[in-house]
Design a protein around this motif. Structure first.
Motif, mmCIF file in Angstrom:
data_model
loop_
_atom_site.group_PDB
_atom_site.id
_atom_site.type_symbol
_atom_site.label_atom_id
_atom_site.label_comp_id
_atom_site.label_asym_id
_atom_site.label_seq_id
_atom_site.Cartn_x
_atom_site.Cartn_y
_atom_site.Cartn_z
ATOM 1 N N VAL A 22 74.975 53.286 -70.378
ATOM 2 C CA VAL A 22 75.112 54.808 -69.976
ATOM 3 C C VAL A 22 73.637 55.231 -69.577
ATOM 4 N N VAL A 23 72.994 55.624 -68.519
ATOM 5 C CA VAL A 23 71.842 56.020 -68.435
ATOM 6 C C VAL A 23 71.773 57.612 -67.730
ATOM 7 N N PRO A 24 71.248 58.498 -68.405
ATOM 8 C CA PRO A 24 71.282 59.851 -68.079
ATOM 9 C C PRO A 24 70.259 60.018 -67.018
ATOM 10 N N LEU A 25 70.430 60.400 -65.643
ATOM 11 C CA LEU A 25 69.398 60.623 -64.841
ATOM 12 C C LEU A 25 68.949 61.983 -64.945
ATOM 13 N N SER A 26 69.698 62.917 -65.092
ATOM 14 C CA SER A 26 69.311 64.371 -65.529
ATOM 15 C C SER A 26 70.230 64.964 -66.149
ATOM 16 N N GLY A 27 69.573 66.224 -66.815
ATOM 17 C CA GLY A 27 70.333 66.760 -68.024
ATOM 18 C C GLY A 27 70.182 66.161 -69.263
ATOM 19 N N ARG A 28 71.012 66.676 -70.339
ATOM 20 C CA ARG A 28 71.057 66.017 -71.432
ATOM 21 C C ARG A 28 72.547 65.833 -72.019
ATOM 22 N N HIS B 209 84.206 57.930 -80.332
ATOM 23 C CA HIS B 209 83.299 58.666 -80.462
ATOM 24 C C HIS B 209 83.578 60.107 -79.706
ATOM 25 N N ARG B 210 82.801 61.005 -80.147
ATOM 26 C CA ARG B 210 82.793 62.262 -79.193
ATOM 27 C C ARG B 210 81.504 62.255 -78.546
ATOM 28 N N SER B 211 81.690 62.872 -77.457
ATOM 29 C CA SER B 211 80.398 63.052 -76.534
ATOM 30 C C SER B 211 80.314 64.276 -75.795
ATOM 31 N N GLY B 212 79.244 64.934 -75.116
ATOM 32 C CA GLY B 212 79.364 66.112 -74.544
ATOM 33 C C GLY B 212 77.955 66.393 -74.000
ATOM 34 N N GLN B 213 77.974 67.359 -73.053
ATOM 35 C CA GLN B 213 76.858 67.772 -72.101
ATOM 36 C C GLN B 213 76.118 68.704 -73.047
ATOM 37 N N LEU B 214 74.901 68.826 -73.043
ATOM 38 C CA LEU B 214 73.766 69.718 -73.761
ATOM 39 C C LEU B 214 73.074 70.556 -72.782
ATOM 40 N N PRO C 194 74.119 70.419 -65.628
ATOM 41 C CA PRO C 194 75.058 69.374 -65.789
ATOM 42 C C PRO C 194 74.233 68.013 -66.142
ATOM 43 N N CYS C 195 74.888 67.084 -66.895
ATOM 44 C CA CYS C 195 74.191 65.637 -66.974
ATOM 45 C C CYS C 195 74.761 65.052 -66.225
ATOM 46 N N VAL C 196 73.813 64.157 -65.278
ATOM 47 C CA VAL C 196 74.013 63.342 -64.335
ATOM 48 C C VAL C 196 73.688 61.921 -64.897
ATOM 49 N N GLN C 197 74.919 60.865 -64.835
ATOM 50 C CA GLN C 197 74.594 59.759 -65.612
ATOM 51 C C GLN C 197 74.901 58.612 -64.614
#
Length: 163
Positions: free
Chosen positions: A96-102, A134-139, A143-146
């Protein structure tokens, strides 16, 4: 509050060697995996073993690190503001590679990592105790683009440093 893993910015090595430098670079990433007790774990890891190779034509050699495994799917995801994925396993071993956002990950062992553009994550938390994963979420406020690259089978052992 879970233990926060070090920010990869503090772990990052300069992946661009100086001119005429023949020292192979290394690349830090977050690794999420399942231990023999069925507990998901999260740690900072480092990928090494880069070699120099031309990509063809008149291109000068560059540092490349082939990655094993058969790719099953390549997807793009957008985590909207406020999105949280409660406890779940990764559907497949995946980059998983975030392109923008966190975004963040939190594992059963109590570790948490927050990631943004330039950070890499390899998730292989299948077959956890109770399928908790696991848990995951946007910060943040965008928006987080992946980019997600899933593998048919795990290309590495379920250990802290698989590659």
């Amino acid at each position: 509050m879970p233990d926060l893993l070090p920010d990869l910015a503090r772990l990052r090595t300069d992946a661009t060697p100086a001119p005429n430098d023949q020292t192979s670079p290394s690349l830090p990433y977050y690794h999420m995996w399942t231990d023999t007790e069925g507990v998901s774990r999260l740690n900072a890891a480092v990928m090494a073993k880069f070699g120099q190779k031309s990509v063809g034509g008149g291109a000068a050699p560059q540092w490349l690190r082939p990655f094993p495994g058969e790719v099953e799917a390549v997807s793009f995801a957008v985590l909207p503001v406020g999105w949280v994925g409660e406890w779940h396993e990764s559907p497949k071993p995946q980059w998983v590679v975030p392109l923008s956002g966190r975004w963040f990950l939190e594992t059963m062992d109590g570790h948490r990592a927050e990631m943004g553009p330039g950070d890499l994550h390899f998730g292989q938390d299948q077959e956890t105790k109770g399928e908790k994963g696991h848990r995951s979420g946007q910060l943040g406020d965008e928006p987080c683009v992946q980019l997600i690259v899933q593998f048919r089978m795990s290309p590495g052992a379920a250990t802290a440093e698989p590659f």
